[in-house]
Design a protein around this motif. Sequence first.
Motif, PDB file in Angstrom:
ATOM      1  N   ALA A 375       0.829  -1.204   0.000  1.00 13.83           N
ATOM      2  CA  ALA A 375       0.000   0.000   0.000  1.00 13.83           C
ATOM      3  C   ALA A 375       0.864   1.255   0.000  1.00 13.83           C
ATOM      4  CB  ALA A 375      -0.936  -0.013   1.205  1.00 13.83           C
ATOM      5  N   PHE A 376       1.982   1.223   0.713  1.00 10.55           N
ATOM      6  CA  PHE A 376       2.912   2.352   0.753  1.00 10.55           C
ATOM      7  C   PHE A 376       3.529   2.584  -0.624  1.00 10.55           C
ATOM      8  CE2 PHE A 376       7.222   4.025   2.163  1.00 10.55           C
ATOM      9  CZ  PHE A 376       6.761   5.320   2.398  1.00 10.55           C
ATOM     10  N   THR A 377       3.852   1.496  -1.321  1.00 10.21           N
ATOM     11  CA  THR A 377       4.391   1.602  -2.682  1.00 10.21           C
ATOM     12  C   THR A 377       3.393   2.317  -3.585  1.00 10.21           C
ATOM     13  OG1 THR A 377       5.610  -0.470  -2.373  1.00 10.21           O
ATOM     14  CG2 THR A 377       5.303   0.297  -4.633  1.00 10.21           C
ATOM     15  N   ARG A 378       2.135   1.968  -3.481  1.00 11.16           N
ATOM     16  CA  ARG A 378       1.103   2.600  -4.299  1.00 11.16           C
ATOM     17  C   ARG A 378       0.945   4.075  -3.941  1.00 11.16           C
ATOM     18  NH1 ARG A 378      -2.886  -2.587  -4.831  1.00 11.16           N
ATOM     19  NH2 ARG A 378      -4.585  -1.186  -4.335  1.00 11.16           N
ATOM     20  N   GLN A 379       1.130   4.390  -2.675  1.00 11.74           N
ATOM     21  CA  GLN A 379       1.057   5.789  -2.248  1.00 11.74           C
ATOM     22  C   GLN A 379       2.210   6.600  -2.839  1.00 11.74           C
ATOM     23  OE1 GLN A 379       1.127   6.231   2.022  1.00 11.74           O
ATOM     24  NE2 GLN A 379       1.562   8.414   1.908  1.00 11.74           N
ATOM     25  N   LEU A 380       3.420   6.033  -2.813  1.00  9.13           N
ATOM     26  CA  LEU A 380       4.583   6.726  -3.373  1.00  9.13           C
ATOM     27  C   LEU A 380       4.450   6.898  -4.884  1.00  9.13           C
ATOM     28  CD1 LEU A 380       7.478   4.972  -1.400  1.00  9.13           C
ATOM     29  CD2 LEU A 380       6.472   7.215  -0.961  1.00  9.13           C
ATOM     30  N   HIS A 381       3.784   5.966  -5.534  1.00  5.49           N
ATOM     31  CA  HIS A 381       3.602   6.023  -6.983  1.00  5.49           C
ATOM     32  C   HIS A 381       2.838   7.279  -7.407  1.00  5.49           C
ATOM     33  CE1 HIS A 381       2.646   4.744 -11.089  1.00  5.49           C
ATOM     34  NE2 HIS A 381       1.383   5.020 -10.814  1.00  5.49           N
ATOM     35  N   GLU A 382       1.967   7.769  -6.540  1.00  5.57           N
ATOM     36  CA  GLU A 382       1.191   8.957  -6.875  1.00  5.57           C
ATOM     37  C   GLU A 382       2.081  10.172  -7.086  1.00  5.57           C
ATOM     38  OE1 GLU A 382      -1.692   9.441  -3.822  1.00  5.57           O
ATOM     39  OE2 GLU A 382      -2.723   7.533  -4.256  1.00  5.57           O
ATOM     40  N   LYS A 383       3.235  10.213  -6.424  1.00  6.12           N
ATOM     41  CA  LYS A 383       4.171  11.331  -6.580  1.00  6.12           C
ATOM     42  C   LYS A 383       5.296  10.982  -7.555  1.00  6.12           C
ATOM     43  CE  LYS A 383       6.214  15.242  -5.927  1.00  6.12           C
ATOM     44  NZ  LYS A 383       6.938  15.591  -4.694  1.00  6.12           N
ATOM     45  N   ALA A 384       5.778   9.762  -7.494  1.00  5.62           N
ATOM     46  CA  ALA A 384       6.856   9.303  -8.373  1.00  5.62           C
ATOM     47  C   ALA A 384       6.297   8.189  -9.258  1.00  5.62           C
ATOM     48  CB  ALA A 384       8.042   8.811  -7.545  1.00  5.62           C
ATOM     49  N   SER A 385       5.851   8.536 -10.461  1.00  8.35           N
ATOM     50  CA  SER A 385       5.101   7.601 -11.306  1.00  8.35           C
ATOM     51  C   SER A 385       5.908   6.375 -11.710  1.00  8.35           C
ATOM     52  CB  SER A 385       4.608   8.316 -12.570  1.00  8.35           C
ATOM     53  OG  SER A 385       5.698   8.862 -13.295  1.00  8.35           O
ATOM     54  N   GLN A 386       7.238   6.490 -11.743  1.00  4.70           N
ATOM     55  CA  GLN A 386       8.055   5.344 -12.144  1.00  4.70           C
ATOM     56  C   GLN A 386       8.216   4.324 -11.024  1.00  4.70           C
ATOM     57  OE1 GLN A 386       9.107   8.288 -11.389  1.00  4.70           O
ATOM     58  NE2 GLN A 386      10.962   8.188 -10.142  1.00  4.70           N
ATOM     59  N   LEU A 387       7.828   4.693  -9.807  1.00  5.99           N
ATOM     60  CA  LEU A 387       7.960   3.798  -8.660  1.00  5.99           C
ATOM     61  C   LEU A 387       6.662   2.999  -8.545  1.00  5.99           C
ATOM     62  CD1 LEU A 387       9.389   4.940  -5.199  1.00  5.99           C
ATOM     63  CD2 LEU A 387       7.817   3.038  -5.487  1.00  5.99           C
ATOM     64  N   SER A 388       6.707   1.744  -8.969  1.00  5.02           N
ATOM     65  CA  SER A 388       5.460   0.970  -9.021  1.00  5.02           C
ATOM     66  C   SER A 388       5.617  -0.494  -8.637  1.00  5.02           C
ATOM     67  CB  SER A 388       4.865   1.048 -10.432  1.00  5.02           C
ATOM     68  OG  SER A 388       5.800   0.578 -11.391  1.00  5.02           O
ATOM     69  N   TYR A 389       6.787  -0.900  -8.148  1.00  3.57           N
ATOM     70  CA  TYR A 389       7.008  -2.306  -7.815  1.00  3.57           C
ATOM     71  C   TYR A 389       7.364  -2.465  -6.339  1.00  3.57           C
ATOM     72  CZ  TYR A 389       7.213  -2.969 -12.865  1.00  3.57           C
ATOM     73  OH  TYR A 389       6.908  -2.978 -14.202  1.00  3.57           O
ATOM     74  N   TYR A 390       7.051  -3.648  -5.839  1.00  5.53           N
ATOM     75  CA  TYR A 390       7.403  -4.011  -4.468  1.00  5.53           C
ATOM     76  C   TYR A 390       8.294  -5.245  -4.536  1.00  5.53           C
ATOM     77  CZ  TYR A 390       6.851  -5.749   0.339  1.00  5.53           C
ATOM     78  OH  TYR A 390       7.087  -6.213   1.617  1.00  5.53           O
ATOM     79  N   TYR A 391       9.569  -5.076  -4.172  1.00  5.09           N
ATOM     80  CA  TYR A 391      10.530  -6.174  -4.224  1.00  5.09           C
ATOM     81  C   TYR A 391      10.533  -6.907  -2.886  1.00  5.09           C
ATOM     82  CZ  TYR A 391      12.589  -4.608  -8.665  1.00  5.09           C
ATOM     83  OH  TYR A 391      12.804  -4.268  -9.990  1.00  5.09           O
ATOM     84  N   MET A 392      10.397  -8.227  -2.954  1.00 10.13           N
ATOM     85  CA  MET A 392      10.274  -9.042  -1.745  1.00 10.13           C
ATOM     86  C   MET A 392      11.531  -9.845  -1.437  1.00 10.13           C
ATOM     87  SD  MET A 392       6.368 -10.397  -2.339  1.00 10.13           S
ATOM     88  CE  MET A 392       6.561 -10.654  -4.111  1.00 10.13           C
ATOM     89  N   GLY A 393      12.636  -9.498  -2.087  1.00  8.31           N
ATOM     90  CA  GLY A 393      13.857 -10.243  -1.835  1.00  8.31           C
ATOM     91  C   GLY A 393      13.981 -11.423  -2.768  1.00  8.31           C
ATOM     92  N   PHE A 394      14.271 -12.594  -2.203  1.00  8.94           N
ATOM     93  CA  PHE A 394      14.481 -13.790  -3.006  1.00  8.94           C
ATOM     94  C   PHE A 394      13.322 -14.776  -2.840  1.00  8.94           C
ATOM     95  CE2 PHE A 394      19.221 -12.884  -2.572  1.00  8.94           C
ATOM     96  CZ  PHE A 394      19.326 -12.396  -3.871  1.00  8.94           C
TER      97      PHE A 394
END
Length: 504
Positions: A375-394
């Motif tokens: 949900a935080f990733t989606r919130q950041l996307h509203e300001k930084a449109s290129q930020l749209s993924y959530y990396y979970m490690g391996f």
Amino acid sequence: MASCAALSSSLVEYFEGEDFYRCGYCKNESGSRSNGMWAHSMTVQDYQDLIDRGWRRSGRYVYKPVMNQTCCPQYTIRCRALQFQPSKSHKKVLKKMLKFLAKGEISKGSCEDEPMEPSMEDAVAGDMALINRLDLQCDLKNLGDNLKESLEREVKKKGKSTKKEESKEFIQSQDRNEELGSGEPSHAVEVHAVPKPGKGADLSKPPCRKAKEIRKERKRLKLMQQSPAGGPEGFQAPREPKTKPNQPKSLEELIFESLPEDSSHKLEVRVVRSSPPSSQFKATMLESYQVYKRYQMVIHNHSPDEPTVSQPENPPNGPDCGYGSFHQQYWLDGKIIAVGVIDILPSCVSSVYLYYDPDYSFLSLGVYSALREIAFTRQLHEKASQLSYYYMGFYIHSCPKMKYKGHYRPSDLLCPETYVWVPIEQCLPSLENSKYCRFNQDPEAADEGRSRDPDRLQVLYKKAILPYGVFKQQQREPGEEAAVLQYASLVGQACSERMLLFRN
């Protein structure tokens, strides 16, 4: 050459040819192998490019598994946060948190390692509860005359056979129905018993029907009511403008559902910069560290390690909080109970680590924090449109405890040879047959970001920055060139030209 006085790049020290060591997943004493480097400093763009080539950080140490040699291949996994839809079990965790906050209810049998997806029994129980509710709501008086007559004929026709089946009646107790309606996990139980006198099937009522059949009958009745004089057989009512069906609640609606004013608990999530430490981070560092120490000792039986650090960056088109390393603190009633260590990068939020107070394991904080970070990733996307993924490690398909990451859909795995992203659904059949797989199905495809000109690699040597093509003319150390070429192949051409490779 350039002086290091104006140094603002990533500075790394590469360690070649690391030996095999004990695997933390399958416990093989000498099965794991990786390459690594120490990051004296690291820009967010360089780290973004590195994790897109299979690297991962633990504090300042950045490592990349040797995929075709290690015992448990570790594939970088990312979730497409903008398209993410919480599963049934994800919703269950969110509801559990809301119940605890609103009423102080603690669900029994909950633990951090609960399955991420509902079991088949849970799905069946949910369907049975739905059918039971639909059957109770069905009222013959609301049906049209024609439909009512057809149902009564069906009852009379099946009356005789119904008596023979009374001994196999499907029975669910009132307690079971209440449990299904509570939202808690449960399993339908089929009991074959002879009905007691006066408790058998009521032949004046229709037998239980499937929810699908009920929906069809309701639709048919609606069409009949819309047609003149009941409408002839096969009549189709005029189509009405399509309306959006009832949409399931979004992730944000589930997380931020309003609570009553007299709630038992209050949960607050704060994002504080950890490197360089903000004033909020400094003020809460001791309390946060106590939680971390308890988590390491109780959950993992380990001693605490040093906190992680990285460079901060605040470009004008980035998120308000900037890029870099952060702690997402979970405050319950004024006390820190969990901390999620995350990196905010140009294209993603990368989950680094989570630690929590073991006393609150019943809240499934690992799952809950992951959903909050999406949900935080989606919130950041509203300001930084290129930020749209959530990396979970391996993602480690051969390790059951690590396969849960694949349940955050839609998600992709990184091809270990060509470094392109492939939907996880396409990767799973291959992983069932082999631990190590090349996911890119094009046999002609190659690594587009590979090192093509090692001489342009940047080296920091004796406080001066120079291309490797110049450096190698001055140095003739045994094995020097092999180590540098290996480093260049692993980080790729772009990073090799931006990052500084420390040589002494």
